[in-house]
Write a protein that holds these residues in place. Sequence first.
Motif, PDB file in Angstrom:
ATOM      1  N   ILE A   1       0.872  -1.185   0.000  1.00  0.00           N
ATOM      2  CA  ILE A   1       0.000   0.000   0.000  1.00  0.00           C
ATOM      3  C   ILE A   1       0.903   1.228   0.000  1.00  0.00           C
ATOM      4  N   VAL A   2       0.629   2.177  -0.862  1.00  0.00           N
ATOM      5  CA  VAL A   2       1.381   3.436  -0.856  1.00  0.00           C
ATOM      6  C   VAL A   2       0.644   4.438   0.023  1.00  0.00           C
ATOM      7  N   ASN A   3       1.408   5.125   0.853  1.00  0.00           N
ATOM      8  CA  ASN A   3       0.876   6.180   1.714  1.00  0.00           C
ATOM      9  C   ASN A   3       1.272   7.536   1.134  1.00  0.00           C
ATOM     10  N   ALA A   4       0.424   8.542   1.340  1.00  0.00           N
ATOM     11  CA  ALA A   4       0.774   9.929   0.986  1.00  0.00           C
ATOM     12  C   ALA A   4       1.259  10.599   2.265  1.00  0.00           C
ATOM     13  N   ALA A   5       2.582  10.527   2.476  1.00  0.00           N
ATOM     14  CA  ALA A   5       3.179  10.972   3.738  1.00  0.00           C
ATOM     15  C   ALA A   5       3.736  12.388   3.612  1.00  0.00           C
ATOM     16  N   ASN A   6       4.421  12.831   4.669  1.00  0.00           N
ATOM     17  CA  ASN A   6       5.140  14.119   4.610  1.00  0.00           C
ATOM     18  C   ASN A   6       6.623  13.847   4.829  1.00  0.00           C
ATOM     19  N   SER A   7       7.463  14.839   4.521  1.00  0.00           N
ATOM     20  CA  SER A   7       8.904  14.575   4.498  1.00  0.00           C
ATOM     21  C   SER A   7       9.465  14.300   5.898  1.00  0.00           C
TER      22      SER A   7
ATOM     23  N   ALA B   1      -1.698  -6.129   3.887  1.00  0.00           N
ATOM     24  CA  ALA B   1      -0.602  -5.978   2.928  1.00  0.00           C
ATOM     25  C   ALA B   1       0.685  -6.428   3.611  1.00  0.00           C
ATOM     26  N   LYS B   2       1.759  -6.539   2.827  1.00  0.00           N
ATOM     27  CA  LYS B   2       3.063  -6.895   3.419  1.00  0.00           C
ATOM     28  C   LYS B   2       3.869  -5.639   3.739  1.00  0.00           C
ATOM     29  N   PHE B   3       3.698  -4.619   2.895  1.00  0.00           N
ATOM     30  CA  PHE B   3       4.515  -3.411   3.029  1.00  0.00           C
ATOM     31  C   PHE B   3       3.652  -2.160   2.913  1.00  0.00           C
ATOM     32  N   VAL B   4       4.170  -1.077   3.518  1.00  0.00           N
ATOM     33  CA  VAL B   4       3.658   0.260   3.188  1.00  0.00           C
ATOM     34  C   VAL B   4       4.837   1.058   2.631  1.00  0.00           C
ATOM     35  N   PHE B   5       4.621   1.660   1.476  1.00  0.00           N
ATOM     36  CA  PHE B   5       5.611   2.567   0.896  1.00  0.00           C
ATOM     37  C   PHE B   5       5.129   3.992   1.200  1.00  0.00           C
ATOM     38  N   HIS B   6       5.877   4.687   2.042  1.00  0.00           N
ATOM     39  CA  HIS B   6       5.482   6.036   2.460  1.00  0.00           C
ATOM     40  C   HIS B   6       6.109   7.028   1.484  1.00  0.00           C
ATOM     41  N   ALA B   7       5.302   7.525   0.556  1.00  0.00           N
ATOM     42  CA  ALA B   7       5.792   8.428  -0.485  1.00  0.00           C
ATOM     43  C   ALA B   7       5.495   9.871  -0.093  1.00  0.00           C
ATOM     44  N   VAL B   8       6.412  10.762  -0.436  1.00  0.00           N
ATOM     45  CA  VAL B   8       6.227  12.181  -0.109  1.00  0.00           C
ATOM     46  C   VAL B   8       5.958  12.952  -1.394  1.00  0.00           C
TER      47      VAL B   8
END
Length: 182
Positions: A26-32, A81-88
């Motif tokens: 799952i991709v997250n919409a994170a902050n820096s 899910a197996k992973f979270v990808f925290h994208a900025v």
Amino acid sequence: MDLDFPHGKKLRLVVGDITKIRVDAIVNAANSGLHGGGGVDGAIHRAGGPTLMRELDVIRAAQGGCPTGSAVVTTAGALPAKFVFHAVGPIYRDGSHGEPDELASCYRTCLELAEQHGVRIISFPAISTGVYGYPVEEAAGIALDTVAKHLENPASGVHEVLLVLFDQGSYEVHSKMAARRP
Ligand code: APR
């Protein structure tokens, strides 16, 4: 709505809550700062549990956050899910400050991370289109182009990409942009 690619690969547009749909990553919409927040970031941390923030604390201590356009990986805790990808994603100003490249880079980086981690199915929210103010139509074009380019590569191990839109309006804009593709 599904877009089909060679070798049975698919890009699917769906309306829903990204925390409820079973995938590999799952991709997250994170902050820096990787500090968590509201929107989809809040929903992912609530559903995933404290493991995610503990792992982000370690990453933050080691590398001091994550630059815009990039992403970091954690496990997914209680998420399906197996992973979270925290994208900025970029904070949108007027589109002439590198935002399109930074947004494309979020999708590209997550797809590269997916390849590195053996991910076959990955879900993305509409990164930057909430609090970060990116106009949905422009962001949708970038998301669709970047994902399509990846799925067109015969060497890609990623088989299915879901763009999970939280509301019907965002789904309709993404569908309209997808229907315009050659
Ligand atoms: N599932 C899927 N999409 C969701 C969900 C959810 N559960 N919750 C919200 N969204 C949608 C929003 O409707 C929006 O279309 O995700 C999209 C991205 O919105 P934001 O979460 O506001 O993300 P972004 O614009 O990238 O802003 C990031 O917000 O939460 C903070 O920590 C985060 O500072 C960062 C900033």
